[in-house]
Design an enzyme around this catalytic site. Structure first.
Site, short mmCIF file in Angstrom:
data_model
loop_
_atom_site.label_atom_id
_atom_site.label_comp_id
_atom_site.label_asym_id
_atom_site.label_seq_id
_atom_site.Cartn_x
_atom_site.Cartn_y
_atom_site.Cartn_z
N LYS A 46 0.84 -1.20 0.00
CA LYS A 46 0.00 0.00 0.00
C LYS A 46 0.88 1.25 0.00
O LYS A 46 2.10 1.17 0.17
CB LYS A 46 -0.92 -0.01 1.22
CG LYS A 46 -0.18 0.05 2.55
CD LYS A 46 -1.14 0.06 3.73
CE LYS A 46 -0.36 0.16 5.05
NZ LYS A 46 -1.24 0.26 6.21
N TYR A 273 15.76 30.08 9.07
CA TYR A 273 14.63 30.77 9.69
C TYR A 273 14.69 30.64 11.21
O TYR A 273 14.92 29.56 11.74
CB TYR A 273 13.31 30.19 9.19
CG TYR A 273 12.98 30.52 7.75
CD1 TYR A 273 12.67 31.82 7.37
CD2 TYR A 273 12.98 29.53 6.78
CE1 TYR A 273 12.36 32.13 6.05
CE2 TYR A 273 12.67 29.82 5.46
CZ TYR A 273 12.36 31.12 5.09
OH TYR A 273 12.06 31.42 3.79
#
Length: 390
Positions: A46, A273
């Protein structure tokens, strides 16, 4: 007017998720070696084979001895069937619209379908009638997960409905264990007891159940008594056992990029940042054009190392500062000979590495991000090209 943006040409993007099918094959073979002859192995492919490519993973697992494939969504099951794979396939997650539009073809293709409620049984029955073919149904029993599945006290009622429906064939009963990755947790035995009791009740309604399956990767590795007729490994196939084990499993994905820039900076330089990192010495920084839009978890910022391959050696370098959308910064150290264009291994197998430090793993990134390797692998985004190693 909307102007479509073309997909990025992978030839011009340095980021690669290199997939080694032989690792999946070897891992599958190692896992099948733990099973009794009567126990089959379902390779769970999956989520596009946990990010490795569904068809690549499926074919590699079948070569390693898998005789079943498992996927969440019916569309994925159809893709496996249309690829000509001569193997049993199970799908288990759908809602009414999907059921109405896709399940008739799923059932026509001989794909096994899970049912986890009376309403889902009605959807499957209607689709089987439309397909004019009996649906092979795996009844999902909720033994503690609280997700998909009928409660044990509902088993007799749904079993009677299955018995009376000419378009339903009971193929299996199954459950999903909540805490098998903690072998000391007593809840696993409690769930198994609930499952066994529910199966006894179901058999009284429908007769013998052809297959029972409940073992995921963790239970496969630690609880041979729970192997039953079929096991369903997922993450272990891709080289990341969820429990300590001596079984030799090898990571199948290697995430790589290249240095875009190298520069020398003085002590006291702030990075990224929020300026969460300040250099404590003169050093050389490397810029790598990969970031959280490619699958790196921003929460792992400033906590994980990568492997840098230079002309002289392999060395590990700490990712420093906040992870940005498209780039990260790494601290190469003051004496590094790294230069733009050198290869960077974010995690995986640094093939051809000389004697030196081991590459970072998806487990390392998972610990840095406070998550699990499943999420690291499946987070590698679609703009990172997949390259299948020959």
């Amino acid at each position: 007017m909307t102007i479509p943006i073309p997909a990025e040409d992978p030839r011009h993007v340095p980021n690669r998720a290199v997939i080694d099918p032989s690792a999946i094959t070897q891992n599958t073979r190692a896992l099948t070696g733990l099973l009794e002859e009567h126990t089959a192995l379902m390779a769970v492919v999956k989520a596009d084979g946990y990010g490795h490519g569904m068809l690549t993973a499926a074919r590699a697992a079948l070569e390693g001895g898998a005789t079943w494939l498992g996927v969440a969504h019916p569309a994925s099951a159809l893709a496996l069937s249309r690829a000509g794979l001569d193997v049993n396939i199970l799908t288990w997650l759908y809602e009414p619209h999907t059921a109405e539009t896709v399940l008739p073809e799923v059932i026509s293709s001989g794909i096994n379908v899970s049912v986890g409620s009376s309403a889902m049984l009605e959807l499957v029955s209607a689709a089987a009638r439309q397909a004019d073919r009996r649906a092979r149904v795996h009844l999902k029993i909720d033994t503690g997960m609280g997700r998909n599945g009928v409660l044990p006290e509902q088993v007799r009622e749904i079993g009677a409905a299955m018995r009376e429906d000419d378009f339903i064939e009971i193929a299996a009963a199954w459950t999903h264990l909540t805490d098998a990755d903690d072998p000391s947790d007593p809840s696993t035995d409690q769930e198994v007891a609930r499952f066994d009791s529910a199966c006894e009740a179901l058999e009284e309604e429908v007769g013998p159940i052809p297959l029972q399956h409940l073992a995921n990767s963790a239970a496969l590795l630690t609880r041979p008594d729970l192997h039953r007729d079929l096991v369903r490994p997922g993450i272990a196939l891709y080289g990341y056992p969820p429990v300590p084990t001596d079984v030799p499993l090898r990571p199948a994905m290697t995430l790589t990029s290249r240095l875009a820039l190298v520069k020398e900076v003085p002590e006291g330089t702030t990075i990224g940042y929020g300026r969460i990192r300040t250099t404590d010495r003169r050093t050389r920084l490397g810029l790598v054009p990969i970031g959280y839009a490619d699958g790196l978890h921003r929460v792992a910022s400033d906590r994980c190392e990568v492997l840098v391959r230079t002309a002289s050696a392999d060395s590990r370098a700490l990712q420093v500062g906040r992870i940005s959308m498209d780039q990260i910064v790494i601290d190469l150290g003051p004496d590094s000979d790294a230069c733009a264009g050198d290869e960077v291994f974010l995690f995986g197998d640094a093939e051809g590495a000389p004697t030196g430090p081991a590459a970072t793993t998806a487990d390392d990134w998972a610990r840095a991000a406070g998550t699990i390797p499943y999420e690291i692998l499946t987070s590698v985004s679609g703009r990172v090209s997949r390259e299948v190693r020959a």
